[in-house]
Design a protein around this motif. Sequence first.
Motif, PDB file in Angstrom:
ATOM      1  N   THR A  39     -14.908  15.848  -1.654  1.00  0.00           N
ATOM      2  CA  THR A  39     -14.975  14.620  -1.929  1.00  0.00           C
ATOM      3  C   THR A  39     -16.167  13.773  -1.345  1.00  0.00           C
ATOM      4  OG1 THR A  39     -12.679  14.581  -2.563  1.00  0.00           O
ATOM      5  CG2 THR A  39     -13.533  12.563  -2.525  1.00  0.00           C
ATOM      6  N   ARG A  40     -16.851  12.870  -2.118  1.00  0.00           N
ATOM      7  CA  ARG A  40     -17.868  12.171  -1.843  1.00  0.00           C
ATOM      8  C   ARG A  40     -17.882  10.603  -2.256  1.00  0.00           C
ATOM      9  NH1 ARG A  40     -18.091  15.795   0.862  1.00  0.00           N
ATOM     10  NH2 ARG A  40     -19.902  17.475   1.507  1.00  0.00           N
ATOM     11  N   ARG A  94     -12.112   5.660  -0.742  1.00  0.00           N
ATOM     12  CA  ARG A  94     -10.907   5.493  -1.224  1.00  0.00           C
ATOM     13  C   ARG A  94      -9.583   6.077  -0.478  1.00  0.00           C
ATOM     14  NH1 ARG A  94      -6.891   6.574  -5.025  1.00  0.00           N
ATOM     15  NH2 ARG A  94      -5.895   4.746  -5.829  1.00  0.00           N
ATOM     16  N   ARG A  95      -9.927   7.598  -0.360  1.00  0.00           N
ATOM     17  CA  ARG A  95      -8.991   8.426   0.300  1.00  0.00           C
ATOM     18  C   ARG A  95      -8.713   8.160   1.467  1.00  0.00           C
ATOM     19  NH1 ARG A  95      -4.654  11.108  -1.538  1.00  0.00           N
ATOM     20  NH2 ARG A  95      -4.246  12.782  -0.173  1.00  0.00           N
ATOM     21  N   LEU A  96      -9.779   7.917   2.582  1.00  0.00           N
ATOM     22  CA  LEU A  96      -9.730   7.623   3.772  1.00  0.00           C
ATOM     23  C   LEU A  96      -9.077   6.360   4.118  1.00  0.00           C
ATOM     24  CD1 LEU A  96     -13.308   8.471   4.996  1.00  0.00           C
ATOM     25  CD2 LEU A  96     -11.233   9.739   5.558  1.00  0.00           C
ATOM     26  N   HIS A  97      -9.081   5.144   3.055  1.00  0.00           N
ATOM     27  CA  HIS A  97      -8.386   4.034   3.189  1.00  0.00           C
ATOM     28  C   HIS A  97      -7.006   4.324   2.999  1.00  0.00           C
ATOM     29  CE1 HIS A  97      -8.290  -0.418   2.610  1.00  0.00           C
ATOM     30  NE2 HIS A  97      -7.126  -0.048   1.822  1.00  0.00           N
ATOM     31  N   LEU A  98      -6.567   5.207   2.144  1.00  0.00           N
ATOM     32  CA  LEU A  98      -5.316   5.437   2.106  1.00  0.00           C
ATOM     33  C   LEU A  98      -4.412   6.075   3.095  1.00  0.00           C
ATOM     34  CD1 LEU A  98      -5.227   6.622  -1.763  1.00  0.00           C
ATOM     35  CD2 LEU A  98      -4.549   4.075  -0.832  1.00  0.00           C
ATOM     36  N   VAL A  99      -5.116   7.206   3.674  1.00  0.00           N
ATOM     37  CA  VAL A  99      -4.535   8.204   4.605  1.00  0.00           C
ATOM     38  C   VAL A  99      -4.335   7.485   5.881  1.00  0.00           C
ATOM     39  CG1 VAL A  99      -5.145  10.259   5.832  1.00  0.00           C
ATOM     40  CG2 VAL A  99      -5.232  10.261   3.491  1.00  0.00           C
ATOM     41  N   GLY A 135       0.747  -1.202   0.101  1.00  0.00           N
ATOM     42  CA  GLY A 135      -0.115   0.106   0.120  1.00  0.00           C
ATOM     43  C   GLY A 135       0.863   1.359  -0.099  1.00  0.00           C
ATOM     44  N   LEU A 136       2.109   1.188   0.688  1.00  0.00           N
ATOM     45  CA  LEU A 136       3.080   2.299   0.799  1.00  0.00           C
ATOM     46  C   LEU A 136       3.659   2.368  -0.748  1.00  0.00           C
ATOM     47  CD1 LEU A 136       4.483   4.460   2.348  1.00  0.00           C
ATOM     48  CD2 LEU A 136       6.239   2.725   2.948  1.00  0.00           C
ATOM     49  N   TYR A 137       3.804   1.537  -1.277  1.00  0.00           N
ATOM     50  CA  TYR A 137       4.552   1.664  -2.610  1.00  0.00           C
ATOM     51  C   TYR A 137       3.597   2.016  -3.687  1.00  0.00           C
ATOM     52  CZ  TYR A 137       6.151  -0.177  -7.122  1.00  0.00           C
ATOM     53  OH  TYR A 137       6.241  -0.224  -8.468  1.00  0.00           O
ATOM     54  N   LEU A 138       2.352   1.722  -3.603  1.00  0.00           N
ATOM     55  CA  LEU A 138       1.330   1.992  -4.650  1.00  0.00           C
ATOM     56  C   LEU A 138       0.993   3.308  -4.569  1.00  0.00           C
ATOM     57  CD1 LEU A 138      -0.891  -1.040  -4.340  1.00  0.00           C
ATOM     58  CD2 LEU A 138       0.632  -0.610  -6.224  1.00  0.00           C
ATOM     59  N   ARG A 139       1.121   3.902  -3.319  1.00  0.00           N
ATOM     60  CA  ARG A 139       0.672   5.459  -3.127  1.00  0.00           C
ATOM     61  C   ARG A 139       2.137   6.469  -3.209  1.00  0.00           C
ATOM     62  NH1 ARG A 139      -1.677   8.017   2.307  1.00  0.00           N
ATOM     63  NH2 ARG A 139      -2.331   9.289   0.322  1.00  0.00           N
ATOM     64  N   TRP A 140       3.237   5.773  -3.221  1.00  0.00           N
ATOM     65  CA  TRP A 140       4.365   6.817  -3.136  1.00  0.00           C
ATOM     66  C   TRP A 140       4.439   7.622  -4.366  1.00  0.00           C
ATOM     67  CZ3 TRP A 140       7.581   6.380   0.663  1.00  0.00           C
ATOM     68  CH2 TRP A 140       8.942   7.066   0.354  1.00  0.00           C
ATOM     69  N   PRO A 141       4.450   8.860  -4.146  1.00  0.00           N
ATOM     70  CA  PRO A 141       4.524   9.965  -5.099  1.00  0.00           C
ATOM     71  C   PRO A 141       5.622   9.908  -5.934  1.00  0.00           C
ATOM     72  CG  PRO A 141       5.119  10.902  -3.092  1.00  0.00           C
ATOM     73  CD  PRO A 141       4.961   9.399  -2.775  1.00  0.00           C
ATOM     74  N   ARG A 142       5.535  10.156  -7.118  1.00  0.00           N
ATOM     75  CA  ARG A 142       6.714  10.445  -8.010  1.00  0.00           C
ATOM     76  C   ARG A 142       7.674  11.683  -7.820  1.00  0.00           C
ATOM     77  NH1 ARG A 142       3.691   9.299 -14.070  1.00  0.00           N
ATOM     78  NH2 ARG A 142       3.012   7.252 -13.489  1.00  0.00           N
ATOM     79  N   ASP A 143       7.079  12.459  -7.272  1.00  0.00           N
ATOM     80  CA  ASP A 143       7.652  13.784  -6.706  1.00  0.00           C
ATOM     81  C   ASP A 143       7.823  13.732  -5.296  1.00  0.00           C
ATOM     82  OD1 ASP A 143       8.736  15.956  -6.317  1.00  0.00           O
ATOM     83  OD2 ASP A 143       7.467  17.417  -6.893  1.00  0.00           O
ATOM     84  N   TRP A 151      -0.335  13.220   1.031  1.00  0.00           N
ATOM     85  CA  TRP A 151      -0.971  12.099   1.427  1.00  0.00           C
ATOM     86  C   TRP A 151      -1.833  12.433   2.404  1.00  0.00           C
ATOM     87  CZ3 TRP A 151       3.936   8.359   2.580  1.00  0.00           C
ATOM     88  CH2 TRP A 151       4.502   7.912   1.251  1.00  0.00           C
ATOM     89  N   TRP A 152      -1.768  13.312   3.344  1.00  0.00           N
ATOM     90  CA  TRP A 152      -2.719  13.607   4.383  1.00  0.00           C
ATOM     91  C   TRP A 152      -3.798  14.296   3.863  1.00  0.00           C
ATOM     92  CZ3 TRP A 152      -0.884  10.055   7.282  1.00  0.00           C
ATOM     93  CH2 TRP A 152       0.516   9.695   7.177  1.00  0.00           C
ATOM     94  N   ARG A 153      -3.965  15.104   2.733  1.00  0.00           N
ATOM     95  CA  ARG A 153      -4.852  15.782   2.501  1.00  0.00           C
ATOM     96  C   ARG A 153      -6.141  15.265   1.898  1.00  0.00           C
ATOM     97  NH1 ARG A 153      -2.129  18.515  -0.888  1.00  0.00           N
ATOM     98  NH2 ARG A 153      -1.494  20.130   0.541  1.00  0.00           N
ATOM     99  N   ILE A 154      -7.366  15.530   2.827  1.00  0.00           N
ATOM    100  CA  ILE A 154      -8.631  14.974   2.293  1.00  0.00           C
ATOM    101  C   ILE A 154      -9.489  16.334   1.761  1.00  0.00           C
ATOM    102  CG2 ILE A 154     -10.659  13.688   3.223  1.00  0.00           C
ATOM    103  CD1 ILE A 154      -8.746  12.448   5.233  1.00  0.00           C
TER     104      ILE A 154
END
Length: 408
Positions: free
Chosen positions: A180-181, A187-192, A158-166, A173-176
């Motif tokens: 969004t609905r 999905r965003r809550l799942h990631l954060v 999960g960390l790898y899949l959301r690792w930013p290119r920059d 990562w922490w912005r919600i």
Amino acid sequence: MTTRKFWTQLHWLLGITAGTILLLIGLTGATLAFRQEITELINPGVLRIAAPSYRPATPDVLLQGFAAAEPERRVATLTLYAEPGRTPKAILEPAPGERRGDVIYLNPVTGAPLPDVTGAEVFEVAESLHRWLLLPRELGRVVTGVLAIGLLVLALSGLYLRWPRDWKSVADWWRIDRKTRGRALLRRLHLVVGTACLVAYVPVTLTGIFWAFDGVRDPVSAWLGEPRPPRAPARPMAGKNDGAKAEKTAERSAEKKADRHVPIDAAWQAFERAAVPGGWSEVIVRVPTGAKAPILFTWLDTSPAHERARNRTTIKADSGEVVKDERYGAKAVGGQVLAAIYPLHMGTLFGLPGRIAMCIAALMLPAFTITGWWLYLGRKRLEREAAEKRLRKASSAGLAQSAGGAQA
């Protein structure tokens, strides 16, 4: 298949398979995180009593008081606490065929047994489910070890899949987005939240793997300077000599009963002197089975680093002579690391905040399983709708082409 697609598919697969069982492990782990407090709450006057105005009895008085009330049962270990109000705990000698005896609490003055602890069986089942999934112990720990590996792969993938290119966009990562609905918000809550829990899941899974596999635990323990003793061979199957064995067992039991009242006051006084100047906060006394047997005191300082920062003092029962005195502070770094594995797993290594954090992380496992399934099913639904849309579009184009050919 690209690397990213591989890890995406593996993350989905583990989430909807191992994640379903990890849900149970997370719930039981969260329950066990505050086992002591919950048990005290539902058992007033048993594990803890009002701040006493009495002088707590010595181990000898407690053991004699218990023997008077329960002459057919024997205490194997006795745990005493320096904290006012906490009652002494006794673990009885196990019955034949059992791994561990009953746990009871004693009146701190007379040694008489206090009422049975309500809810103890529930926590025992929860612990067995958490550690072995209610399977036989050896099989269960391997299965939970495999699940721990699965959780580790889930967290790291999960960390790898959301690792930013920059790397500068890590703050995103922490912005919600409040706008969004629906599925996007889920999905965003799942990631954060998953990223936040990563700090807890890595040590939990690594310690779980350590306990689950002897192939990991043995070399790690040896490398840290405390090799594990060889495991005892399995007991042979019952045979024709069962009668003779039963007689010997009965003889040994009779000998233990004969030595039931081995006085240990001399050893206890020697222990209290040995614990000076720091003093002790908790001590486990291994009750001797004979007058010449040494007594092992396993104890904590008044300000221990954690609940496994134990000292071990062995004292002769008859003379009070200190045979061995091993202090946690004198251990090598490797020994202290091994002792910290359980507190790290439970979060107690970091005090109450660590316990709360581990409890929340454990409760998040069911949340990740539910949201993961929701996202997975939603993704499959979107894929089906897209496939149906393409099919309808292709069918419409085919009909139009057929109609044009007919007109020509």
